[in-house]
Design a protein around this motif. Sequence first.
Motif, PDB file in Angstrom:
ATOM      1  N   ASN A   1       2.223  66.360  22.339  1.00  0.00           N
ATOM      2  CA  ASN A   1       0.966  67.017  22.719  1.00  0.00           C
ATOM      3  C   ASN A   1       1.138  67.453  24.163  1.00  0.00           C
ATOM      4  OD1 ASN A   1      -1.769  66.498  24.306  1.00  0.00           O
ATOM      5  ND2 ASN A   1      -2.378  66.940  22.210  1.00  0.00           N
ATOM      6  N   ASP A   2       0.524  68.575  24.527  1.00  0.00           N
ATOM      7  CA  ASP A   2       0.741  69.111  25.873  1.00  0.00           C
ATOM      8  C   ASP A   2      -0.011  68.381  26.982  1.00  0.00           C
ATOM      9  OD1 ASP A   2       2.581  70.972  25.130  1.00  0.00           O
ATOM     10  OD2 ASP A   2       1.122  72.564  24.769  1.00  0.00           O
ATOM     11  N   GLY A   3      -0.862  67.443  26.634  1.00  0.00           N
ATOM     12  CA  GLY A   3      -1.569  66.689  27.682  1.00  0.00           C
ATOM     13  C   GLY A   3      -2.817  67.414  28.144  1.00  0.00           C
ATOM     14  N   TYR A   4      -2.837  67.816  29.407  1.00  0.00           N
ATOM     15  CA  TYR A   4      -4.018  68.548  29.899  1.00  0.00           C
ATOM     16  C   TYR A   4      -3.599  69.629  30.886  1.00  0.00           C
ATOM     17  CZ  TYR A   4      -3.524  65.601  34.111  1.00  0.00           C
ATOM     18  OH  TYR A   4      -3.040  64.979  35.234  1.00  0.00           O
ATOM     19  N   TYR A   5      -4.528  70.574  31.138  1.00  0.00           N
ATOM     20  CA  TYR A   5      -4.307  71.545  32.218  1.00  0.00           C
ATOM     21  C   TYR A   5      -5.440  71.371  33.227  1.00  0.00           C
ATOM     22  CZ  TYR A   5      -7.968  74.395  30.023  1.00  0.00           C
ATOM     23  OH  TYR A   5      -9.155  74.837  29.493  1.00  0.00           O
ATOM     24  N   GLU A   6      -5.201  71.803  34.451  1.00  0.00           N
ATOM     25  CA  GLU A   6      -6.221  71.648  35.481  1.00  0.00           C
ATOM     26  C   GLU A   6      -7.094  72.886  35.538  1.00  0.00           C
ATOM     27  OE1 GLU A   6      -5.037  69.881  39.162  1.00  0.00           O
ATOM     28  OE2 GLU A   6      -3.432  68.763  38.179  1.00  0.00           O
ATOM     29  N   GLY A   7      -8.406  72.672  35.424  1.00  0.00           N
ATOM     30  CA  GLY A   7      -9.360  73.782  35.437  1.00  0.00           C
ATOM     31  C   GLY A   7     -10.516  73.496  36.374  1.00  0.00           C
ATOM     32  N   GLU A   8     -11.646  74.092  36.048  1.00  0.00           N
ATOM     33  CA  GLU A   8     -12.818  73.998  36.913  1.00  0.00           C
ATOM     34  C   GLU A   8     -13.358  72.568  36.978  1.00  0.00           C
ATOM     35  OE1 GLU A   8     -17.258  75.900  37.332  1.00  0.00           O
ATOM     36  OE2 GLU A   8     -16.025  76.481  35.615  1.00  0.00           O
ATOM     37  N   ILE A   9     -13.705  72.128  38.193  1.00  0.00           N
ATOM     38  CA  ILE A   9     -14.309  70.812  38.362  1.00  0.00           C
ATOM     39  C   ILE A   9     -15.821  70.957  38.193  1.00  0.00           C
ATOM     40  CG2 ILE A   9     -14.799  68.993  40.062  1.00  0.00           C
ATOM     41  CD1 ILE A   9     -11.919  69.518  41.142  1.00  0.00           C
ATOM     42  N   THR A  10     -16.364  70.202  37.246  1.00  0.00           N
ATOM     43  CA  THR A  10     -17.808  70.261  37.009  1.00  0.00           C
ATOM     44  C   THR A  10     -18.372  68.839  37.093  1.00  0.00           C
ATOM     45  OG1 THR A  10     -17.556  69.936  34.641  1.00  0.00           O
ATOM     46  CG2 THR A  10     -17.547  72.220  35.415  1.00  0.00           C
ATOM     47  N   GLU A  11     -19.686  68.741  36.964  1.00  0.00           N
ATOM     48  CA  GLU A  11     -20.333  67.420  37.052  1.00  0.00           C
ATOM     49  C   GLU A  11     -19.853  66.494  35.932  1.00  0.00           C
ATOM     50  OE1 GLU A  11     -24.651  65.428  36.919  1.00  0.00           O
ATOM     51  OE2 GLU A  11     -24.657  67.596  37.289  1.00  0.00           O
ATOM     52  N   SER A  12     -19.739  67.065  34.709  1.00  0.00           N
ATOM     53  CA  SER A  12     -19.311  66.234  33.576  1.00  0.00           C
ATOM     54  C   SER A  12     -17.789  66.102  33.510  1.00  0.00           C
ATOM     55  CB  SER A  12     -19.842  66.812  32.267  1.00  0.00           C
ATOM     56  OG  SER A  12     -19.284  68.094  32.072  1.00  0.00           O
ATOM     57  N   ASN A  13     -17.071  66.909  34.284  1.00  0.00           N
ATOM     58  CA  ASN A  13     -15.611  66.824  34.303  1.00  0.00           C
ATOM     59  C   ASN A  13     -15.133  66.809  35.764  1.00  0.00           C
ATOM     60  OD1 ASN A  13     -12.868  66.959  33.911  1.00  0.00           O
ATOM     61  ND2 ASN A  13     -12.951  68.607  32.404  1.00  0.00           N
TER      62      ASN A  13
END
Length: 307
Positions: A143-155
């Motif tokens: 599995n590719d894991g994760y990518y870094e995106g927008e920082i939000t309140e829930s993330n």
Amino acid sequence: MKFKSLCALLTIFILTSCASRQPKIIKKIIRDTVVINKITDKYESVRMANLDKYKISSSHYPAVGQDERVRFLVLHYTALDNDRSLNVLTSQQVSAHYLVPNDFTDSIYILVDETKRSWHAGQSYWKGINNINFSSIGIEIVNDGYYEGEITESNPTGWYFYGYPNMQIKKVAALAKNIIDRYKIDPVNVLAHSDVAPQRKQDPGPKFPWKQLYQDYGIGAWYEDAHKNIYLPKFPYDQIEDFEFIQTVQSDLNKYGYEIQKTGVWDDQTKKVIMAFQYHFRPERCDGVLDAETWAILQSLILKYRN
Ligand SMILES: [Zn+2]
């Protein structure tokens, strides 16, 4: 014609030399002694000494005082594609017993014999036990894991995790079920890498369908909704910043199995443990903040498995 086929041959040669190095497949079968275990009534292979001068009795006298070395099943993602996963796990100082690719075949690879220790969990802890590698089977899932995106309140980390195709989950489920049944692994000991190393690991991540595995295959631990609904209205909103309350939450997380210091403050180590807990049991919101839902789920799990 001759020239054409020579060209074709040359192309094949160039293509194969460019392909990434595949690990060599071992075809040799290593035979152990196969006996019937009189306790379990099953055929089992026995690894034992082979001496020149002395005969080790071939009659099998199994002792009553014995149990399985394997007590835990730990799931991971590789954060690499199929070829790279196989390459890294067979050529570097990291390994797992099994690798589940995400191609459309029915293949699963065994990389380390189940009787041996694979190096998958690193520094780890669960419910008073350190170094989980000694007593676990590790499954790596491509599995590719994760990518870094927008920082939000829930993330708040800005990490966006990749999902798992259903055909791959079916393979993981069949393999996990077989291992759990053979070693009689306790449901609370079917774990994410992030559960046993919450300060440094996220895998297999919040997109891994723990709830589906529990509901459809009876794999691992899960809470009862009825319990959660009883606890939800009891969440002490007015005590959320109290030293005693925070310490109680840290004790509860530790009681369930996590390694955590009982500092009485919402510090970074506590946040990471709560996040690991959410990855596993509350994937809709993984922010490391203890809200009523997370607290009620933790209480429900303790009620079901730790009382
Ligand atoms: Zn891992």
